[in-house]
Write a protein that holds these residues in place. Structure first.
Motif, PDB file in Angstrom:
ATOM      1  N   LEU A 120      85.653   0.827  23.672  1.00 42.05           N
ATOM      2  CA  LEU A 120      86.654  -0.161  24.073  1.00 42.05           C
ATOM      3  C   LEU A 120      86.534  -1.365  23.142  1.00 42.05           C
ATOM      4  CD1 LEU A 120      88.892  -1.103  25.961  1.00 42.05           C
ATOM      5  CD2 LEU A 120      87.125  -2.046  27.480  1.00 42.05           C
ATOM      6  N   HIS A 121      87.572  -1.564  22.360  1.00 47.08           N
ATOM      7  CA  HIS A 121      87.555  -2.638  21.363  1.00 47.08           C
ATOM      8  C   HIS A 121      88.363  -3.856  21.778  1.00 47.08           C
ATOM      9  CE1 HIS A 121      86.880   1.232  19.215  1.00 47.08           C
ATOM     10  NE2 HIS A 121      85.897   0.531  18.680  1.00 47.08           N
ATOM     11  N   VAL A 122      89.356  -3.653  22.641  1.00 50.26           N
ATOM     12  CA  VAL A 122      90.203  -4.769  23.075  1.00 50.26           C
ATOM     13  C   VAL A 122      90.520  -4.612  24.562  1.00 50.26           C
ATOM     14  CG1 VAL A 122      92.457  -5.887  22.847  1.00 50.26           C
ATOM     15  CG2 VAL A 122      91.253  -5.095  20.793  1.00 50.26           C
ATOM     16  N   LEU A 123      90.293  -5.689  25.309  1.00 49.27           N
ATOM     17  CA  LEU A 123      90.692  -5.747  26.717  1.00 49.27           C
ATOM     18  C   LEU A 123      91.647  -6.917  26.863  1.00 49.27           C
ATOM     19  CD1 LEU A 123      90.517  -5.085  29.756  1.00 49.27           C
ATOM     20  CD2 LEU A 123      88.478  -6.546  29.863  1.00 49.27           C
ATOM     21  N   VAL A 124      92.889  -6.617  27.262  1.00 47.91           N
ATOM     22  CA  VAL A 124      93.880  -7.667  27.472  1.00 47.91           C
ATOM     23  C   VAL A 124      94.126  -7.812  28.976  1.00 47.91           C
ATOM     24  CG1 VAL A 124      96.200  -8.522  26.945  1.00 47.91           C
ATOM     25  CG2 VAL A 124      94.975  -7.119  25.264  1.00 47.91           C
ATOM     26  N   ASN A 125      93.641  -8.923  29.528  1.00 44.25           N
ATOM     27  CA  ASN A 125      93.814  -9.214  30.953  1.00 44.25           C
ATOM     28  C   ASN A 125      95.158  -9.914  31.142  1.00 44.25           C
ATOM     29  OD1 ASN A 125      91.253  -8.210  31.787  1.00 44.25           O
ATOM     30  ND2 ASN A 125      90.272 -10.079  31.062  1.00 44.25           N
ATOM     31  N   ASN A 126      96.200  -9.118  31.257  1.00 42.99           N
ATOM     32  CA  ASN A 126      97.553  -9.653  31.249  1.00 42.99           C
ATOM     33  C   ASN A 126      98.229  -9.681  32.625  1.00 42.99           C
ATOM     34  OD1 ASN A 126     100.473  -9.978  30.007  1.00 42.99           O
ATOM     35  ND2 ASN A 126     100.534  -8.117  31.251  1.00 42.99           N
ATOM     36  N   ALA A 127      97.929  -8.736  33.493  1.00 39.71           N
ATOM     37  CA  ALA A 127      98.661  -8.596  34.756  1.00 39.71           C
ATOM     38  C   ALA A 127      98.575  -9.862  35.605  1.00 39.71           C
ATOM     39  CB  ALA A 127      98.122  -7.407  35.542  1.00 39.71           C
ATOM     40  N   GLY A 128      99.617 -10.103  36.374  1.00 43.42           N
ATOM     41  CA  GLY A 128      99.586 -11.263  37.254  1.00 43.42           C
ATOM     42  C   GLY A 128     100.787 -11.316  38.179  1.00 43.42           C
ATOM     43  N   LEU A 160      81.988  -4.802  30.292  1.00 44.62           N
ATOM     44  CA  LEU A 160      81.272  -5.565  29.259  1.00 44.62           C
ATOM     45  C   LEU A 160      80.296  -4.716  28.451  1.00 44.62           C
ATOM     46  CD1 LEU A 160      80.298  -9.175  30.417  1.00 44.62           C
ATOM     47  CD2 LEU A 160      81.675  -8.475  28.461  1.00 44.62           C
ATOM     48  N   ASP A 161      79.564  -3.845  29.124  1.00 44.86           N
ATOM     49  CA  ASP A 161      78.597  -3.032  28.384  1.00 44.86           C
ATOM     50  C   ASP A 161      79.288  -2.138  27.361  1.00 44.86           C
ATOM     51  OD1 ASP A 161      79.729  -1.489  30.368  1.00 44.86           O
ATOM     52  OD2 ASP A 161      77.888  -0.417  30.881  1.00 44.86           O
ATOM     53  N   THR A 162      80.452  -1.600  27.721  1.00 48.64           N
ATOM     54  CA  THR A 162      81.211  -0.762  26.788  1.00 48.64           C
ATOM     55  C   THR A 162      81.745  -1.599  25.634  1.00 48.64           C
ATOM     56  OG1 THR A 162      81.880   0.634  28.649  1.00 48.64           O
ATOM     57  CG2 THR A 162      83.085   0.918  26.590  1.00 48.64           C
ATOM     58  N   LEU A 163      82.234  -2.789  25.923  1.00 48.48           N
ATOM     59  CA  LEU A 163      82.724  -3.688  24.880  1.00 48.48           C
ATOM     60  C   LEU A 163      81.595  -4.071  23.924  1.00 48.48           C
ATOM     61  CD1 LEU A 163      84.937  -5.876  27.217  1.00 48.48           C
ATOM     62  CD2 LEU A 163      85.804  -4.801  25.133  1.00 48.48           C
ATOM     63  N   LYS A 164      80.424  -4.349  24.463  1.00 49.56           N
ATOM     64  CA  LYS A 164      79.275  -4.727  23.628  1.00 49.56           C
ATOM     65  C   LYS A 164      78.859  -3.599  22.691  1.00 49.56           C
ATOM     66  CE  LYS A 164      77.382  -7.926  27.083  1.00 49.56           C
ATOM     67  NZ  LYS A 164      76.342  -8.094  28.147  1.00 49.56           N
ATOM     68  N   LYS A 165      78.895  -2.362  23.205  1.00 44.23           N
ATOM     69  CA  LYS A 165      78.530  -1.203  22.383  1.00 44.23           C
ATOM     70  C   LYS A 165      79.591  -0.893  21.325  1.00 44.23           C
ATOM     71  CE  LYS A 165      75.999   1.042  26.158  1.00 44.23           C
ATOM     72  NZ  LYS A 165      76.089   2.112  27.194  1.00 44.23           N
ATOM     73  N   SER A 166      80.840  -1.242  21.626  1.00 44.87           N
ATOM     74  CA  SER A 166      81.955  -0.901  20.731  1.00 44.87           C
ATOM     75  C   SER A 166      82.131  -1.899  19.594  1.00 44.87           C
ATOM     76  CB  SER A 166      83.258  -0.812  21.535  1.00 44.87           C
ATOM     77  OG  SER A 166      83.130   0.110  22.597  1.00 44.87           O
ATOM     78  N   GLY A 167      81.727  -3.137  19.832  1.00 48.16           N
ATOM     79  CA  GLY A 167      81.860  -4.153  18.795  1.00 48.16           C
ATOM     80  C   GLY A 167      80.741  -4.075  17.778  1.00 48.16           C
ATOM     81  N   THR A 168      81.012  -4.572  16.582  1.00 50.00           N
ATOM     82  CA  THR A 168      79.973  -4.685  15.547  1.00 50.00           C
ATOM     83  C   THR A 168      79.997  -6.110  15.020  1.00 50.00           C
ATOM     84  OG1 THR A 168      81.478  -4.089  13.726  1.00 50.00           O
ATOM     85  CG2 THR A 168      80.370  -2.275  14.871  1.00 50.00           C
ATOM     86  N   GLN A 169      78.950  -6.496  14.316  1.00 51.26           N
ATOM     87  CA  GLN A 169      78.894  -7.863  13.803  1.00 51.26           C
ATOM     88  C   GLN A 169      80.029  -8.137  12.814  1.00 51.26           C
ATOM     89  OE1 GLN A 169      77.145 -10.177  15.123  1.00 51.26           O
ATOM     90  NE2 GLN A 169      76.013  -8.771  16.448  1.00 51.26           N
TER      91      GLN A 169
END
Length: 325
Positions: A120-128, A160-169
């Motif tokens: 998971l590289h991008v999470l867009v919290n858009n709904a409302g 968050l854990d998936t986002l952390k694993k998916s991102g790189t420096q």
């Protein structure tokens, strides 16, 4: 006292609206730069079946992303996926059910997503939702606070854990959260987050959007402190002609129609800053910003109060059943 509690949030919200409309009268909508291809990257867009969410999802898919449209209307979601594919997008779109007004649904969505082993590289919290009559979520929370804020708070933390694993420096994962100019007129009632003392739909909506800014800033501080390759930014789309305004009272609806034609942004224009935050090279490694019309902007002074940020985070963890760490 009751009348004041109802009128003040209403006045604050509409004053915020007038300021935004004046800005939009004299300033053009942000134009997206050429964005880099996102082949192989995965995004989740909540509320991605309509309005700004759909425009965000279709644009990310056009860049080559695998976009998961998360929403609570299956027919609408499947129609959005079909439309994106018919446009010949370079990426892939799919619909997965998610009801942000149910913590159980949020947990189930995350469980199913993780079981697939996708990054998971991008999470867009858009709904409302906006200005709905007093209602509660499946878990008994005031609906604006529960859906707009708590649902996204839990969703983000569980992913968050998936986002952390998916991102790189060199290429961070990104969290983009849709707030609103109404946060400037919002008041965070730490002793009454559920608006039980005196319900105001205007106050409840503004508070939920204010809470999202606090959340974004505190989340970024935690990510930075841990050295994780994930960034979190809040986005203000301006006043956009979407179904969010369907709950306005009849006189306001009548007044809104001619004004919307002249001054409101289109859903695609409203989505542009969220797409920019999600994919632009210029936003690489940049976090803790409040973005409006493609620019870093000062949010309400109170949002920079780290004590309130921490208190809200701690209380939110308790409400959704998360351990604070």
């Amino acid at each position: 006292m009751w009348l004041l509690s109802v009128l003040l949030p209403l006045v604050r919200l509409y004053l915020c609206g007038v300021k935004v409309l004046l800005y939009q009268l004299f300033n053009r909508s942000f134009t997206l730069p050429v964005l880099p291809k996102q082949n192989g990257r995965v995004a989740i867009v909540t509320g991605g079946a309509r309005g700004m969410g759909f425009e965000t999802a279709r644009h990310l898919a056009s860049l080559g992303m695998h976009v998961v449209i998360a929403g609570n209307e299956e027919d609408e979601g499947l129609a959005a996926v079909k439309k994106i594919h018919e446009e010949g997008s370079d990426g892939k779109a799919e619909f997965v059910f998610l009801d942000l007004a149910s913590l159980k649904s949020v947990r189930l969505f995350v469980q199913k997503f993780k079981a697939r082993g996708l990054p998971l590289h991008v999470l867009v919290n858009n709904a409302g939702i906006m200005l709905v009559p007093e209602r509660k979520t499946a878990d008994g929370f005031e609906l604006h606070f529960g859906l707009n804020y708590l649902g996204h708070f839990l969703l983000t933390n569980l992913l968050l854990d998936t986002l952390k694993k998916s991102g790189t420096q060199g290429r961070c994962a990104r969290i983009v959260t849709m707030s609103s100019a109404t946060h400037y007129g919002g008041v965070l009632h730490m002793d009454d987050l559920q608006s039980r003392a005196c319900y105001s739909s205007h106050g409840a909506y503004s508070q939920s959007k204010l809470a999202l800014v606090f959340f974004t800033y505190y989340l970024q501080e935690r990510l930075t402190a841990g050295g994780f390759p994930v960034t979190a930014n809040a986005v203000d789309p301006g006043m956009v002609d979407t179904a969010l305004y369907d709950n306005l009272c009849s006189p306001a609806q009548a007044a809104k129609k001619p004004v919307a034609k002249l001054l409101f942004r289109t859903p695609a224009e409203g989505a542009s800053t969220a797409v920019y935050a999600a994919a632009a090279s210029e936003m690489e490694g940049v976090g803790g910003w409040y973005l409006y019309n493609g620019q870093k902007t000062q949010s309400a002074d109170v949002t920079y109060n780290t004590d309130i940020q921490a208190k809200l985070w701690k209380q939110s963890c308790k409400l959704v059943g998360l351990q604070e760490a």
